[in-house]
Design a protein around this motif. Structure first.
Motif, PDB file in Angstrom:
ATOM      1  N   ASN A 219     -53.503  13.681  67.603  1.00  0.00           N
ATOM      2  CA  ASN A 219     -52.851  13.463  68.892  1.00  0.00           C
ATOM      3  C   ASN A 219     -51.368  13.830  68.758  1.00  0.00           C
ATOM      4  N   PRO A 220     -50.846  14.722  69.624  1.00  0.00           N
ATOM      5  CA  PRO A 220     -49.437  15.154  69.509  1.00  0.00           C
ATOM      6  C   PRO A 220     -48.444  13.992  69.515  1.00  0.00           C
ATOM      7  N   LYS A 221     -48.707  12.948  70.309  1.00  0.00           N
ATOM      8  CA  LYS A 221     -47.806  11.791  70.351  1.00  0.00           C
ATOM      9  C   LYS A 221     -47.795  11.073  69.002  1.00  0.00           C
ATOM     10  N   VAL A 222     -48.966  10.963  68.401  1.00  0.00           N
ATOM     11  CA  VAL A 222     -49.080  10.300  67.104  1.00  0.00           C
ATOM     12  C   VAL A 222     -48.385  11.138  66.033  1.00  0.00           C
ATOM     13  N   LEU A 223     -48.591  12.443  66.092  1.00  0.00           N
ATOM     14  CA  LEU A 223     -47.960  13.348  65.126  1.00  0.00           C
ATOM     15  C   LEU A 223     -46.441  13.262  65.213  1.00  0.00           C
ATOM     16  N   THR A 224     -45.914  13.184  66.441  1.00  0.00           N
ATOM     17  CA  THR A 224     -44.460  13.073  66.633  1.00  0.00           C
ATOM     18  C   THR A 224     -43.915  11.793  66.014  1.00  0.00           C
ATOM     19  N   LEU A 225     -44.600  10.658  66.239  1.00  0.00           N
ATOM     20  CA  LEU A 225     -44.140   9.393  65.678  1.00  0.00           C
ATOM     21  C   LEU A 225     -44.187   9.420  64.157  1.00  0.00           C
ATOM     22  N   ILE A 226     -45.267   9.956  63.588  1.00  0.00           N
ATOM     23  CA  ILE A 226     -45.381  10.043  62.131  1.00  0.00           C
ATOM     24  C   ILE A 226     -44.243  10.891  61.557  1.00  0.00           C
ATOM     25  N   ALA A 227     -43.940  12.028  62.212  1.00  0.00           N
ATOM     26  CA  ALA A 227     -42.860  12.907  61.754  1.00  0.00           C
ATOM     27  C   ALA A 227     -41.507  12.213  61.893  1.00  0.00           C
ATOM     28  N   ASP A 228     -41.297  11.510  63.008  1.00  0.00           N
ATOM     29  CA  ASP A 228     -40.026  10.802  63.220  1.00  0.00           C
ATOM     30  C   ASP A 228     -39.835   9.691  62.193  1.00  0.00           C
ATOM     31  N   LEU A 229     -40.930   8.985  61.878  1.00  0.00           N
ATOM     32  CA  LEU A 229     -40.850   7.927  60.868  1.00  0.00           C
ATOM     33  C   LEU A 229     -40.489   8.493  59.500  1.00  0.00           C
ATOM     34  N   ALA A 230     -41.100   9.628  59.160  1.00  0.00           N
ATOM     35  CA  ALA A 230     -40.800  10.263  57.875  1.00  0.00           C
ATOM     36  C   ALA A 230     -39.344  10.697  57.818  1.00  0.00           C
ATOM     37  N   ASP A 231     -38.839  11.259  58.910  1.00  0.00           N
ATOM     38  CA  ASP A 231     -37.443  11.687  58.976  1.00  0.00           C
ATOM     39  C   ASP A 231     -36.500  10.499  58.899  1.00  0.00           C
ATOM     40  N   HIS A 232     -36.839   9.421  59.624  1.00  0.00           N
ATOM     41  CA  HIS A 232     -36.012   8.216  59.624  1.00  0.00           C
ATOM     42  C   HIS A 232     -35.966   7.587  58.238  1.00  0.00           C
ATOM     43  N   ASP A 233     -37.103   7.553  57.565  1.00  0.00           N
ATOM     44  CA  ASP A 233     -37.156   6.980  56.230  1.00  0.00           C
ATOM     45  C   ASP A 233     -36.311   7.797  55.265  1.00  0.00           C
ATOM     46  N   TRP A 234     -36.364   9.125  55.396  1.00  0.00           N
ATOM     47  CA  TRP A 234     -35.591   9.999  54.514  1.00  0.00           C
ATOM     48  C   TRP A 234     -34.104   9.815  54.743  1.00  0.00           C
ATOM     49  N   ARG A 235     -33.710   9.716  56.019  1.00  0.00           N
ATOM     50  CA  ARG A 235     -32.281   9.595  56.351  1.00  0.00           C
ATOM     51  C   ARG A 235     -31.726   8.239  55.914  1.00  0.00           C
TER      52      ARG A 235
END
Length: 238
Positions: A219-235
């Motif tokens: 699901n594109p919405k789910v993919l976006t949240l997963i990507a945002d979480l990964a980016d947030h965790d990295w930052r």
């Protein structure tokens, strides 16, 4: 069917479980063995499209925590509660922090949900409160309706007091999140359109069920949240 089983032995075990379900004190280990050995007959009946009422009469323990856990593991190879709580320990803090801070900058509905949770703070403590907050904020993030997933009833109510008022699809009464999720798999129920993103996120990130992308795209919405979480965790960790 297991080689050691016959139609007659499966029926005998089914009748034994029906009798045991009427008792107040049962041996969970014995029930687990009985449910596991009759998995073939249970799922055969489910696949034939038996009604929930009929399944409840025929296989009462599959509707209880011990039986559903065994059935779910036979079906998916995953320990339902063990996987969820392990994922919760690893991901709960990061997800809650993201939903309560970063995501509220972009989604007003998440900000409103977070504010309501602050007002109600103290009604639940520890893990139970975190799980409740997490699910409510996920629903707000994906713009899905709480009332489709949660149904509020008096704590003193018995199952028979509310069963006729509930939807035909799994929902949460109190905080039975694992059993609600497991029901979709054990009883071959499609995710509700109104909750599809929240349920798929839980499926992939907390129950570790990730079908082949070619067969079932994310699901594109789910993919976006997963990507945002990964980016947030990295930052936040750099």
């Amino acid at each position: 069917m297991p080689l050691s089983e016959t139609a007659e032995s499966q029926k005998d075990k089914q009748e034994k479980m029906k009798m045991l379900s009427k008792e107040t004190n049962v041996n969970n280990e014995e029930i687990g063995i009985l449910v596991q050995s009759t998995y073939y007959s249970q799922h055969k009946e489910i696949n034939k499209g038996a009604s929930m009422k009929q399944l409840f009469q025929d296989w009462p323990f599959v509707f209880q925590e011990i039986g559903m856990g065994v059935h779910f593991k036979q079906l998916t190879g995953i320990d339902l509660k063990e996987m969820f709580f392990a994922s919760l320990d690893k991901k709960r803090a990061q997800l809650l922090k993201f939903l309560k801070t970063t995501s509220t900058e972009r989604k007003k509905q998440v900000m409103r949900a977070a504010a309501k949770l602050e007002v109600s703070r103290g009604q639940l403590e520890g893990g139970s409160k975190d799980v409740k907050d997490m699910v409510i904020l996920l629903l707000a993030y994906f713009e899905e309706r709480q009332e489709v997933m949660f149904h509020h009833v008096e704590e003193s109510f018995l199952a028979e007091d509310v069963v006729d008022k509930l939807p035909v699809t799994p929902c949460i009464i109190v905080s039975a999140l694992c059993m609600m999720f497991g029901s979709f798999y054990c009883f071959n129920i499609h995710y509700l359109v109104e909750l599809a993103s929240t349920l798929e996120f839980l499926q992939r990130c907390f129950f570790n069920i990730n079908p082949d992308k070619k067969q079932l795209p994310i699901n594109p919405k789910v993919l976006t949240l997963i990507a945002d979480l990964a980016d947030h965790d990295w930052r936040t960790s750099s």
